[in-house]
Design a protein around this motif. Structure first.
Motif, PDB file in Angstrom:
ATOM      1  N   ILE A 162       0.832  -1.210   0.000  1.00 26.18           N
ATOM      2  CA  ILE A 162       0.000   0.000   0.000  1.00 26.18           C
ATOM      3  C   ILE A 162       0.864   1.257   0.000  1.00 26.18           C
ATOM      4  O   ILE A 162       0.567   2.218  -0.698  1.00 26.18           O
ATOM      5  CB  ILE A 162      -0.967  -0.022   1.201  1.00 26.18           C
ATOM      6  CG1 ILE A 162      -1.971  -1.171   1.005  1.00 26.18           C
ATOM      7  CG2 ILE A 162      -1.688   1.305   1.355  1.00 26.18           C
ATOM      8  CD1 ILE A 162      -2.832  -1.451   2.205  1.00 26.18           C
ATOM      9  N   GLY A 163       1.941   1.235   0.758  1.00 23.19           N
ATOM     10  CA  GLY A 163       2.852   2.378   0.802  1.00 23.19           C
ATOM     11  C   GLY A 163       2.381   3.455   1.751  1.00 23.19           C
ATOM     12  O   GLY A 163       1.225   3.467   2.198  1.00 23.19           O
ATOM     13  N   LYS A 164       3.275   4.378   2.052  1.00 28.73           N
ATOM     14  CA  LYS A 164       2.958   5.476   2.964  1.00 28.73           C
ATOM     15  C   LYS A 164       1.871   6.342   2.358  1.00 28.73           C
ATOM     16  O   LYS A 164       2.002   6.781   1.210  1.00 28.73           O
ATOM     17  CB  LYS A 164       4.222   6.297   3.216  1.00 28.73           C
ATOM     18  CG  LYS A 164       4.066   7.319   4.288  1.00 28.73           C
ATOM     19  CD  LYS A 164       5.378   8.013   4.546  1.00 28.73           C
ATOM     20  CE  LYS A 164       5.235   9.003   5.689  1.00 28.73           C
ATOM     21  NZ  LYS A 164       6.504   9.676   5.953  1.00 28.73           N
ATOM     22  N   ASN A 165       0.823   6.570   3.108  1.00 28.05           N
ATOM     23  CA  ASN A 165      -0.345   7.340   2.669  1.00 28.05           C
ATOM     24  C   ASN A 165      -0.971   6.765   1.400  1.00 28.05           C
ATOM     25  O   ASN A 165      -1.604   7.480   0.621  1.00 28.05           O
ATOM     26  CB  ASN A 165       0.006   8.806   2.440  1.00 28.05           C
ATOM     27  CG  ASN A 165       0.420   9.496   3.711  1.00 28.05           C
ATOM     28  OD1 ASN A 165      -0.097   9.187   4.777  1.00 28.05           O
ATOM     29  ND2 ASN A 165       1.362  10.413   3.610  1.00 28.05           N
ATOM     30  N   GLY A 166      -0.766   5.474   1.149  1.00 25.69           N
ATOM     31  CA  GLY A 166      -1.376   4.809  -0.002  1.00 25.69           C
ATOM     32  C   GLY A 166      -0.749   5.146  -1.334  1.00 25.69           C
ATOM     33  O   GLY A 166      -1.346   4.908  -2.379  1.00 25.69           O
ATOM     34  N   LYS A 167       0.482   5.657  -1.319  1.00 22.68           N
ATOM     35  CA  LYS A 167       1.060   6.104  -2.586  1.00 22.68           C
ATOM     36  C   LYS A 167       1.365   4.957  -3.540  1.00 22.68           C
ATOM     37  O   LYS A 167       1.239   5.119  -4.750  1.00 22.68           O
ATOM     38  CB  LYS A 167       2.303   6.961  -2.350  1.00 22.68           C
ATOM     39  CG  LYS A 167       3.507   6.228  -1.858  1.00 22.68           C
ATOM     40  CD  LYS A 167       4.699   7.156  -1.777  1.00 22.68           C
ATOM     41  CE  LYS A 167       5.943   6.350  -1.480  1.00 22.68           C
ATOM     42  NZ  LYS A 167       7.127   7.149  -1.521  1.00 22.68           N
ATOM     43  N   ASN A 168       1.745   3.778  -3.038  1.00 23.77           N
ATOM     44  CA  ASN A 168       2.010   2.648  -3.929  1.00 23.77           C
ATOM     45  C   ASN A 168       0.708   2.110  -4.529  1.00 23.77           C
ATOM     46  O   ASN A 168       0.658   1.746  -5.702  1.00 23.77           O
ATOM     47  CB  ASN A 168       2.747   1.530  -3.196  1.00 23.77           C
ATOM     48  CG  ASN A 168       4.143   1.940  -2.803  1.00 23.77           C
ATOM     49  OD1 ASN A 168       4.664   2.930  -3.293  1.00 23.77           O
ATOM     50  ND2 ASN A 168       4.748   1.187  -1.907  1.00 23.77           N
ATOM     51  N   ALA A 169      -0.342   2.062  -3.715  1.00 19.37           N
ATOM     52  CA  ALA A 169      -1.636   1.615  -4.213  1.00 19.37           C
ATOM     53  C   ALA A 169      -2.171   2.591  -5.264  1.00 19.37           C
ATOM     54  O   ALA A 169      -2.707   2.178  -6.300  1.00 19.37           O
ATOM     55  CB  ALA A 169      -2.627   1.478  -3.054  1.00 19.37           C
ATOM     56  N   GLU A 170      -1.982   3.871  -5.011  1.00 23.67           N
ATOM     57  CA  GLU A 170      -2.417   4.895  -5.967  1.00 23.67           C
ATOM     58  C   GLU A 170      -1.650   4.757  -7.291  1.00 23.67           C
ATOM     59  O   GLU A 170      -2.237   4.829  -8.374  1.00 23.67           O
ATOM     60  CB  GLU A 170      -2.158   6.273  -5.367  1.00 23.67           C
ATOM     61  CG  GLU A 170      -2.513   7.425  -6.261  1.00 23.67           C
ATOM     62  CD  GLU A 170      -2.043   8.748  -5.673  1.00 23.67           C
ATOM     63  OE1 GLU A 170      -1.603   9.591  -6.459  1.00 23.67           O
ATOM     64  OE2 GLU A 170      -2.098   8.905  -4.446  1.00 23.67           O
ATOM     65  N   ARG A 171      -0.345   4.527  -7.195  1.00 23.59           N
ATOM     66  CA  ARG A 171       0.481   4.327  -8.396  1.00 23.59           C
ATOM     67  C   ARG A 171       0.003   3.105  -9.169  1.00 23.59           C
ATOM     68  O   ARG A 171      -0.125   3.143 -10.399  1.00 23.59           O
ATOM     69  CB  ARG A 171       1.939   4.145  -7.965  1.00 23.59           C
ATOM     70  CG  ARG A 171       2.894   3.852  -9.092  1.00 23.59           C
ATOM     71  CD  ARG A 171       4.265   3.530  -8.592  1.00 23.59           C
ATOM     72  NE  ARG A 171       4.244   2.241  -7.904  1.00 23.59           N
ATOM     73  CZ  ARG A 171       5.215   1.774  -7.156  1.00 23.59           C
ATOM     74  NH1 ARG A 171       6.290   2.480  -6.950  1.00 23.59           N
ATOM     75  NH2 ARG A 171       5.125   0.598  -6.585  1.00 23.59           N
ATOM     76  N   LEU A 172      -0.297   2.015  -8.452  1.00 26.52           N
ATOM     77  CA  LEU A 172      -0.760   0.791  -9.106  1.00 26.52           C
ATOM     78  C   LEU A 172      -2.088   1.020  -9.812  1.00 26.52           C
ATOM     79  O   LEU A 172      -2.273   0.591 -10.956  1.00 26.52           O
ATOM     80  CB  LEU A 172      -0.888  -0.335  -8.074  1.00 26.52           C
ATOM     81  CG  LEU A 172      -1.486  -1.632  -8.604  1.00 26.52           C
ATOM     82  CD1 LEU A 172      -0.620  -2.201  -9.725  1.00 26.52           C
ATOM     83  CD2 LEU A 172      -1.629  -2.635  -7.475  1.00 26.52           C
TER      84      LEU A 172
END
Length: 145
Positions: free
Chosen positions: A119-129
């Motif tokens: 998911i990443g910090k503040n959802g940044k990895n999920a947002e990127r995905l």
């Protein structure tokens, strides 16, 4: 799937710099000013070349540009692409389904210990995905469980 993608002049400069330093071929470049990062999608099998020994190429690029660089390996297979985008998290399963209204969704099961990484910090990895899955495969939503 990248035929409809147009690059800005800034993205073209980043791609030229990236390719000259790493020697890897870039398929796509996304500049995320909000997160202070540049995301490069490289062709299959070129992640190692792009990163360089001990991350040397990435450190050089980050020092030159002042931005964080993230590299994702492209795949024609949406499930494999999603796995690549979530590395180093261990993905157990990717389920792709198409709803009756024609919208595609992906449900990704990750190792519970790697959920934070995925998911990443503040959802940044999920947002990127989610952004990349929509950009390449018209997947409307990605859920990480």
């Amino acid at each position: 799937m990248t035929s409809g993608i147009k690059f800005t002049s800034t993205e073209m400069r980043y791609i030229a710099l990236f390719e000259s330093i790493t020697g890897a071929s870039v398929k796509d470049c996304i500049i995320d000013e909000e997160q202070g990062r540049v995301i490069f999608v490289v062709n299959e099998g070129q992640v190692g070349v792009a990163i360089g020994r001990g991350g040397r190429n990435i450190r050089t690029l980050e020092r030159m540009t002042g931005k964080k660089h993230e590299i994702i390996e492209y795949s024609e297979d949406p499930a494999q692409f999603i796995k690549n985008a979530l590395k180093p998290a261990l993905v157990k399963e990717v389920r792709l389904t198409e709803r009756s209204d024609g919208k595609k969704i992906a449900v990704v099961a990750v190792n519970p210990r790697d959920k934070g990484v995925a998911i990443g910090k503040n959802g940044k990895n999920a947002e990127r995905l989610r952004f990349l899955a929509k950009r390449y495969f018209q997947i409307q939503n990605v859920s990480i469980t």
